[in-house]
Design an enzyme around this catalytic site. Structure first.
Site, PDB file in Angstrom:
ATOM      1  N   HIS A   1      12.466  -1.101 -31.883  1.00 11.70           N
ATOM      2  CA  HIS A   1      11.166  -0.962 -32.028  1.00 11.70           C
ATOM      3  C   HIS A   1      10.373  -1.767 -30.999  1.00 11.70           C
ATOM      4  O   HIS A   1       9.360  -1.864 -31.243  1.00 11.70           O
ATOM      5  CB  HIS A   1      10.395  -0.975 -33.488  1.00 11.70           C
ATOM      6  CG  HIS A   1      11.082  -0.478 -34.417  1.00 11.70           C
ATOM      7  ND1 HIS A   1      11.090   0.795 -34.876  1.00 11.70           N
ATOM      8  CD2 HIS A   1      12.410  -0.818 -35.217  1.00 11.70           C
ATOM      9  CE1 HIS A   1      11.871   1.087 -36.019  1.00 11.70           C
ATOM     10  NE2 HIS A   1      12.722   0.067 -36.019  1.00 11.70           N
TER      11      HIS A   1
ATOM     12  N   SER B   1       0.565  -4.567  -3.381  1.00 13.99           N
ATOM     13  CA  SER B   1      -0.485  -3.501  -3.772  1.00 13.99           C
ATOM     14  C   SER B   1      -1.626  -3.687  -2.239  1.00 13.99           C
ATOM     15  O   SER B   1      -1.540  -4.781  -1.772  1.00 13.99           O
ATOM     16  CB  SER B   1      -1.345  -4.220  -4.745  1.00 13.99           C
ATOM     17  OG  SER B   1      -2.765  -3.971  -4.540  1.00 13.99           O
TER      18      SER B   1
ATOM     19  N   LYS C   1       0.125  -8.825  -6.343  1.00 15.24           N
ATOM     20  CA  LYS C   1       1.250  -7.798  -7.056  1.00 15.24           C
ATOM     21  C   LYS C   1       2.407  -7.770  -6.361  1.00 15.24           C
ATOM     22  O   LYS C   1       2.585  -8.118  -5.199  1.00 15.24           O
ATOM     23  CB  LYS C   1       0.550  -6.480  -6.931  1.00 15.24           C
ATOM     24  CG  LYS C   1      -0.801  -6.317  -7.792  1.00 15.24           C
ATOM     25  CD  LYS C   1      -0.494  -6.498  -9.228  1.00 15.24           C
ATOM     26  CE  LYS C   1       0.305  -4.981  -9.831  1.00 15.24           C
ATOM     27  NZ  LYS C   1      -0.601  -4.046  -9.947  1.00 15.24           N
TER      28      LYS C   1
ATOM     29  N   GLU D   1      10.342   2.166 -10.954  1.00 13.71           N
ATOM     30  CA  GLU D   1       9.477   3.382 -11.601  1.00 13.71           C
ATOM     31  C   GLU D   1       9.602   4.695 -10.966  1.00 13.71           C
ATOM     32  O   GLU D   1       9.562   5.899 -11.889  1.00 13.71           O
ATOM     33  CB  GLU D   1       8.043   2.956 -11.009  1.00 13.71           C
ATOM     34  CG  GLU D   1       7.621   1.548 -11.992  1.00 13.71           C
ATOM     35  CD  GLU D   1       6.115   1.240 -11.183  1.00 13.71           C
ATOM     36  OE1 GLU D   1       5.305   1.297 -12.146  1.00 13.71           O
ATOM     37  OE2 GLU D   1       6.171   0.957 -10.320  1.00 13.71           O
TER      38      GLU D   1
END
Ligand code: ARG
Length: 464
Positions: free
Chosen positions: A156, A277, A283, A290
């Site tokens: 979980h 970024s 970043k 992704e």
């Protein structure tokens, strides 16, 4: 340009309809398989006395020269042709004349395309397996390198029990091993030649289908001509295996994305597999993972597109079936691209065992071990579970962890506790003592590594 099927038509095909109908943009990649299939067909026709040896020789020489010229770039595939089969046959006839017109005896584009796509996917399936093996090797290497790193295992997405990082990584090796198995299985079923099924009903020419099947490396022939030209179940099967590969890659990606976040910091991806970024200088984004996660939906979509295209088709061939190629090629290309970037991303990734350990030391992931300790002293598990839960509540109240709770606090809940409880709930010991087969204990990890290594070295049958 006159269509090869011109004859009964009084008008040319409408330009828009012609473009719509054409598949050359996506089936031209099968030129090699188409030519090899035609060579085998011509040889068989000659061996069965259906065409002369001299025509056969002309056809084979012509086809070989076309193959050479496509490969060297001397011959460009004409985008105006209806499909790759028509293009090659047309080119052959323009090179060798009438003999070229004999090639399509006892054949149809229906069995030709069914043959080409099987041959094409058969080769590509090998490539997928080899890419999967590269990935398994990269994951295995990380598991070996960080064999001492302990992390919280989750259920979980809540910290659950301590595990070795290697245990987590190795779980993916087994998933990818099964993926290899699925591709192997699909390949076995697809390796039957449909050539000679002709348009749908077979032929009255005295052909020898076994001969062409053998020449082309098939394990046998399809036993029903309608089935041979009508089904694309082998594409669907492969695409469902691809979907499972993507599902595994996507879950792994999700974890890599989480682990590389500042909230976790369990791993750091290499600069060469991350991006920055345009506005936030700090970043370092896990774009590759992704994108793999994102492309998974696309591969599932391809699978569903083909399943849906096939579901209402009466036998035998229908033009809807031309849709098989864009779907299967897109899913194939996507899986290949994902595997090609994933393996080196893993190979260059760094683990941060200190941070994993820190995370493992909070979250009461040794609470099960407190219960197991009491069970070891004779208490039934359900009662022990309750006491452990109460101890956790006590820790939360006092803002501490089980390892730091004074013995007195343990004893308040059960006399069975003594000094050795601390040994039993030490995080390393907790991981180490899970010695059951397949568990996270070191011995189990060693034998898992041995299995995976033997598999990638081709020394082990896939039993997963
Ligand atoms: N381009 C077609 C396909 O990919 C080849 C088969 C055409 N057959 C036919 N009967 N029109 O499906």
């Amino acid at each position: 340009m006159d269509k090869m099927w011109a004859g009964r038509f009084l008008k040319n095909l409408d330009k828009e309809a012609d473009d719509f109908n054409s598949s050359i943009h996506f089936d031209s990649r099968m030129y090699r398989q188409d030519i090899l299939g035609s060579i085998a067909h011509a040889e068989m026709l000659a061996e069965c006395g259906i065409i002369s040896n001299s025509d056969c020789k002309k056809i084979i020489d012509g086809l070989k020269s076309i193959l050479c010229d496509i490969e060297s770039g001397a011959l460009e595939i004409d985008c105006c042709a209806e499909d790759i089969h028509m293009f090659i046959e047309g080119e052959l006839t323009s090179r060798i004349g009438d003999a070229g017109k004999r090639l399509h005896t006892a054949r149809s584009r229906n069995d030709q395309v069914a043959l080409d796509i099987r041959m094409y996917l058969r080769d590509e399936a090998e490539e997928i397996i080899s890419l999967l093996l590269d990935l398994i090797k990269a994951v295995l290497k990380k598991a070996e390198k960080y064999s001492d790193a302990i992390m919280p295992g989750y259920t979980h997405l809540q910290r659950a029990q301590p595990i070795y990082f290697a245990q987590h990584l190795l779980s993916y090796c087994f998933m990818f091993i099964r993926d290899c198995g699925r591709i192997e299985d699909a390949k076995k079923r697809m390796n039957y030649s449909p050539l000679g099924s002709c348009a749908l009903a077979g032929t009255s020419y005295p052909i020898n289908r076994i001969l062409t099947a053998e020449k082309l490396g098939f394990d046998g022939i399809s036993l029903n001509s309608l089935d041979g030209v009508s089904d694309r179940d082998f594409c669907v099967e492969l695409m469902s295996a691809f979907s499972l590969i993507m599902m595994h890659l996507s879950r792994f990606s999700e974890e890599i994305i989480l682990w590389s976040s500042f909230e976790f910091r369990f791993i750091e991806l290499d600069d060469s597999f991350t991006t920055g970024s345009s506005i936030m200088p700090q970043k370092k984004n896990p774009d590759m993972a992704e994108l793999v996660r994102g492309k998974t939906g696309r591969v599932y979509g391809d699978l569903f597109a083909l399943l849906t295209a096939l579901k209402g088709l009466p036998l035998a061939y229908n033009k809807d079936m031309q849709e098989d190629k864009e779907a299967v090629f897109d899913s194939l290309d996507t899986v290949k691209k994902c595997l090609r970037v994933f393996a080196p991303m893993i190979a260059t990734m760094k683990a941060l065992p200190e941070n994993m350990k820190k995370a493992a030391q909070t979250g009461f992931i040794n609470a099960t071990d407190v219960a197991d300790y009491l069970v070891g002293k004779g208490m039934p598990f359900r009662s022990a579970y309750k006491i452990s839960g109460m101890l956790v509540a006590k820790c939360i109240e006092k803002n501490t962890v089980l390892e730091e709770l004074p013995l007195l606090s343990f004893k308040e809940l059960s006399d069975l506790f003594s000094e050795d409880i601390y040994e039993s709930i030490n995080i390393e010991n907790c991981a180490e003592k899970r010695t059951s087969a397949g568990g996270t204990g070191k011995e189990s990890i060693k034998s898992q590594i041995k299995y995976v290594k033997a598999f990638v070295n081709g020394k082990k049958e896939n039993t997963q």
